[in-house]
Design a protein around this motif. Structure first.
Motif, short mmCIF file in Angstrom:
data_model
loop_
_atom_site.label_atom_id
_atom_site.label_comp_id
_atom_site.label_asym_id
_atom_site.label_seq_id
_atom_site.Cartn_x
_atom_site.Cartn_y
_atom_site.Cartn_z
N ASP A 134 41.21 -3.70 -18.01
CA ASP A 134 40.13 -2.73 -18.27
C ASP A 134 40.02 -2.55 -19.78
OD1 ASP A 134 38.14 -0.91 -18.04
OD2 ASP A 134 39.36 0.66 -17.12
N ASP A 136 37.48 -1.63 -21.93
CA ASP A 136 36.77 -0.56 -22.66
C ASP A 136 37.74 0.49 -23.20
OD1 ASP A 136 34.39 -1.87 -22.41
OD2 ASP A 136 33.58 -0.58 -20.83
N TYR A 161 34.13 -9.39 -17.14
CA TYR A 161 34.47 -7.97 -17.26
C TYR A 161 33.17 -7.21 -17.45
CZ TYR A 161 36.16 -3.56 -19.09
OH TYR A 161 36.40 -2.21 -19.28
N ARG A 162 32.87 -6.30 -16.55
CA ARG A 162 31.61 -5.54 -16.58
C ARG A 162 30.42 -6.50 -16.74
NH1 ARG A 162 32.77 -0.39 -16.22
NH2 ARG A 162 34.64 0.47 -17.17
#
Ligand SMILES: *Cc1c(COP(=O)(O)O)cnc(C)c1O
Length: 372
Positions: A134, A136, A161-162
């Motif tokens: 993760d 961010d 990722y995203r």
């Protein structure tokens, strides 16, 4: 015997490599450059990509390019291949090993924050098994603390990722093209960075520190190694790259079948599924202690049934060299548990549905035997 990993090498790959061998130019040259341009287009985001002779070299060069050296600390998750931490030692810095989340097997911002000291200069998130960390919150914390972020994306070419591909954003992102990885150049690696000056520095660091000028003269202003990728290797990566998306889709299908067909058992834990997973490896956790057995004995029984398995990975902090730095199993409990219980099942694009079903049946049988 069903292997747990097998590179996908087709006639197209063999033809491309043969052509380079016949061309008269076999080491780093036009194919290495073409591979870089293809990788830049693939990851997007305006990344500059430079290829090197291994994922390990990519990490070593990225650390140097980030200015990491003696007296610096780099935070590295203990659940990774030992190359992640070894690269930090090679740069003359201190790897500070931290725990990971038990489910995702990834570093989190929270775990990162707990390991920061005044000497921390960088963090090395690992996108474990192809599941993106993760990023961010990790990047937000790194910005707050002024840390460089060197991603070990050896498992994560093709991971999202995203919604965006790993390597298409960030600080320094390192890939590996070892035969076990999602695409291969036999041995090889790459670094994605986000400014031209860093890309040029990487070119010098990978080849003797040499800077070449338009008039043919050269200068050496700092140390550089011998970590260039030969064209014989680069061309293999180049012809594999357009097939990567298909490889990843096939890996996802097979992982989904494992999820459906694996035996439900108290001593068997499935890996985390998540958005954008590239499924470099499919590793379950088996509670060998509760089954009153050991991993080697369990693996031997599966091998009797024709199924090869792997171990990715023993926790880094459990190796003798790192134990001498003062780490003990109790300090990083999740990495320790994963390292003790992990078992990599066969997963590669050429695997068939019937193979997955066979692995699941063999696992059920083996679990049953040790229970008895
Ligand atoms: C494979 C791997 C590396 C090293 O890559 P090589 O190309 O084998 O040097 C580094 N980190 C991780 C997590 C890896 O799996």
């Amino acid at each position: 015997m069903l292997p747990f990993v097998r590179p996908t090498i087709e006639e197209e790959d063999i033809r491309a490599v043969t052509q380079v061998l016949r061309s008269g130019w076999i080491t780093t040259g036009p194919k290495a450059r073409e591979f870089e341009v293809a990788l830049e287009r693939y990851v997007g985001g305006g990344a500059h990509v430079r290829v090197v002779n291994s994922g390990t070299s990519a990490l070593e060069i990225a650390l140097l390019a980030a200015g990491i050296g003696p007296g610096d600390e780099v935070i590295v998750p203990s659940m990774s291949f030992v190359a992640s931490a070894n690269a930090v030692l090679r740069a003359g810095a201190k790897p500070v090993l931290v725990d990971v989340d038990l489910e995702s097997r990834n570093l989190t911002a929270e775990l990162l924050r707990g390991a920061v000291t005044p000497r921390t200069r960088a963090v090395m998130p690992v996108h474990f098994a192809g599941l993106a960390a993760d990023m961010d919150p990790i990047e937000a914390l790194a910005r707050e603390l002024g840390l460089r972020v060197i991603e070990d994306a050896a498992h994560a070419i093709g991971t999202r990722y995203r919604g965006r591909l790993i390597g298409g954003a960030g600080d320094l992102v390192c890939f590996s093209f070892h035969p076990n990885k999602n695409i291969t150049s036999v041995e090889g690696g790459a670094i994605a960075c986000f400014d031209g000056a860093t890309a040029e520095r990487i070119e010098r660091l990978r080849f003797h520190g040499i800077e070449k000028f338009a008039d043919g003269s050269m200068e050496v202003d700092e140390w550089g190694g011998k970590m260039n990728l030969p064209d014989v290797n680069a061309v293999l990566g180049l012809v594999q790259l357009p097939r990567l998306q298909g490889f990843v889709e096939r890996r996802r299908e097979l992982a989904a079948r494992y999820r459906e067909r694996l035996p439900r058992h108290d001593c068997l834990a499935q890996p985390a599924f998540g958005q954008g997973h590239g499924w470099h490896i499919f590793a379950v956790r088996v509670d060998f202690a509760r089954l009153a057995t050991t991993r080697p004995a369990f693996q031997a029984r599966l091998a009797d049934l024709g199924i090869a398995t792997g171990v990715h990975y023993p926790a880094i902090h459990g190796f003798a060299m790192y134990r001498r730095m003062g780490y003990g199993p109790e300090q990083l409990p999740n990495a320790h548990t994963i390292g003790a219980q992990t078992l990599t099942l066969p997963l590669f694009p050429a695997l068939g549905e019937a193979d997955v079903d066979g692995v699941c049946a063999a696992l059920a049988e083996t679990l049953g035997e040790f229970e008895a």
